[in-house]
Design an enzyme around this catalytic site. Structure first.
Site, mmCIF file in Angstrom:
data_model
loop_
_atom_site.group_PDB
_atom_site.id
_atom_site.type_symbol
_atom_site.label_atom_id
_atom_site.label_comp_id
_atom_site.label_asym_id
_atom_site.label_seq_id
_atom_site.Cartn_x
_atom_site.Cartn_y
_atom_site.Cartn_z
ATOM 1 C CD GLU A 15 2.703 8.065 -3.327
ATOM 2 O OE1 GLU A 15 3.731 7.867 -3.987
ATOM 3 O OE2 GLU A 15 2.640 8.834 -2.361
ATOM 4 C CD GLU A 64 16.781 -7.476 -14.013
ATOM 5 O OE1 GLU A 64 17.264 -6.338 -14.204
ATOM 6 O OE2 GLU A 64 17.463 -8.453 -13.686
ATOM 7 C CG ASP A 98 10.948 6.897 0.095
ATOM 8 O OD1 ASP A 98 11.114 7.021 1.330
ATOM 9 O OD2 ASP A 98 9.967 6.314 -0.401
ATOM 10 C CG ASP A 124 9.448 3.184 -4.157
ATOM 11 O OD1 ASP A 124 8.871 3.813 -5.071
ATOM 12 O OD2 ASP A 124 8.978 3.077 -3.007
#
Ligand SMILES: Nc1ncnc2c1ncn2[C@@H]1O[C@H](COP(=O)(O)OP(=O)(O)O)[C@@H](O)[C@H]1O
Ligand SMILES: [Mg+2]
Length: 276
Positions: A66, A165, A210, A227
């Site tokens: 993605e 970062e 997730d 993420d």
């Protein structure tokens, strides 16, 4: 046509900068971004905010389904720069946004044209989705950062790109927890940090959504979470607690497979208790 840009506007100089970005460069996107597209205040000291800086793409950190992550150096030539990770969501080409529906409860796209385009998976729809995921991840990172969850500092979002970062040593990205060979006391210590991360998300009324050993980086003994586009607001999402439970189970099972003694139900109890 040549574009001129005042490299030192804030220093009341009349000189103009006639440098041009090279092939792997662009002008720093910082000066053009609005305050809402920038990370939480105070901006960290290491961040280069000069209008005279270039962003130089140094390479690919990882390509994904993605999004792709690139290593960027932001610097005014001949002065110390800072390293950033640019996570770019795939737009109109190929992308699997299978996760959208599941996570979208309690979070609605405002414009119905956008909503229909996303539902139909048209190329315009995919571009809207990509921008939506980038904005979503930036908002989640900002909330998590403000709540004290160890995440990379969210520098900026613009369109489908989130700048973060860079977590690493020099130009080498920190390994994902899943890639490490931690054992014994070091593994127990990492588990302790992950429990605290789960609790910190819960205290902030959030679930990562997730969490796994692939979305945890180990940097100089410190666990950092990445993420976050699908972060779930526990108050707004009726099934939010299920995501929290799944996060707890996923990471506890991973630690147990590595030889840690850990009871997922006990950890879940501890995590849930933070909500009140
Ligand atoms: N801020 C960061 N610093 C260093 N490496 C990063 C950073 N963000 C992402 N990465 C690297 O890029 C990979 C993919 O990023 P991630 O956000 O997990 O996206 P996805 O899993 O959706 O492709 C990570 O596993 C990690 O190796
Ligand atoms: Mg990931």
């Amino acid at each position: 046509m040549t574009f001129f840009r005042d490299a030192s506007a804030s220093e009341s100089s009349l000189s103009f900068d006639t440098r041009e970005p090279g092939p792997d460069q662009r002008w720093s996107t910082w000066p053009a971004s609005s305050p809402t597209e920038r990370g939480p205040l105070p901006h960290p000291d290491w961040l280069v905010t000069s209008a005279g800086a270039f962003d130089t793409e140094l390479g690919v950190v990882k390509t994904g389904k993605e999004a792709d992550v690139f290593l960027i150096e932001r610097a005014v030539p001949d002065t110390p720069g800072c390293l950033l990770a640019a996570k770019r969501y795939r737009g109109a080409d190929t992308s699997d946004f299978h996760r959208s529906g599941q996570y979208e409860e309690g979070r609605k796209l405002r414009r119905s044209r956008d909503q229909r385009a996303v539902a139909k998976k048209s190329s315009y729809g995919r571009a809207v989705s990509a921008g939506h995921w980038a904005a979503s991840e930036f908002a989640a990172l900002s909330a998590a950062y403000a709540a004290g969850v160890p995440v990379p500092y969210p520098v900026q979002v613009s369109g489908t790109e989130v700048l973060l970062e860079f977590i690493g040593d020099g130009r080498v990205a920190a390994p994902r927890l899943a890639q490490t060979r931690l054992r014994g006391a070091e593994l127990d210590d990492a588990l302790g940090q992950v429990r605290e991360i789960l609790c910190a998300f819960s205290r902030a009324g959030l679930a990562h959504g997730d969490l796994s050993a692939y979305n945890l980086l180990l940097h100089r003994g410190r666990v950092v979470v990445i993420d976050l586009p699908q972060v779930v607001d526990l108050a707004a999402n009726p099934t939010g607690v299920d995501f929290l439970h799944r996060d707890v189970k996923n990471v506890c099972e991973w630690f147990a497979r590595r030889g840690c003694t850990v009871d997922a139900d006990e950890v879940f109890g501890e995590v849930i208790a933070q909500l009140w």
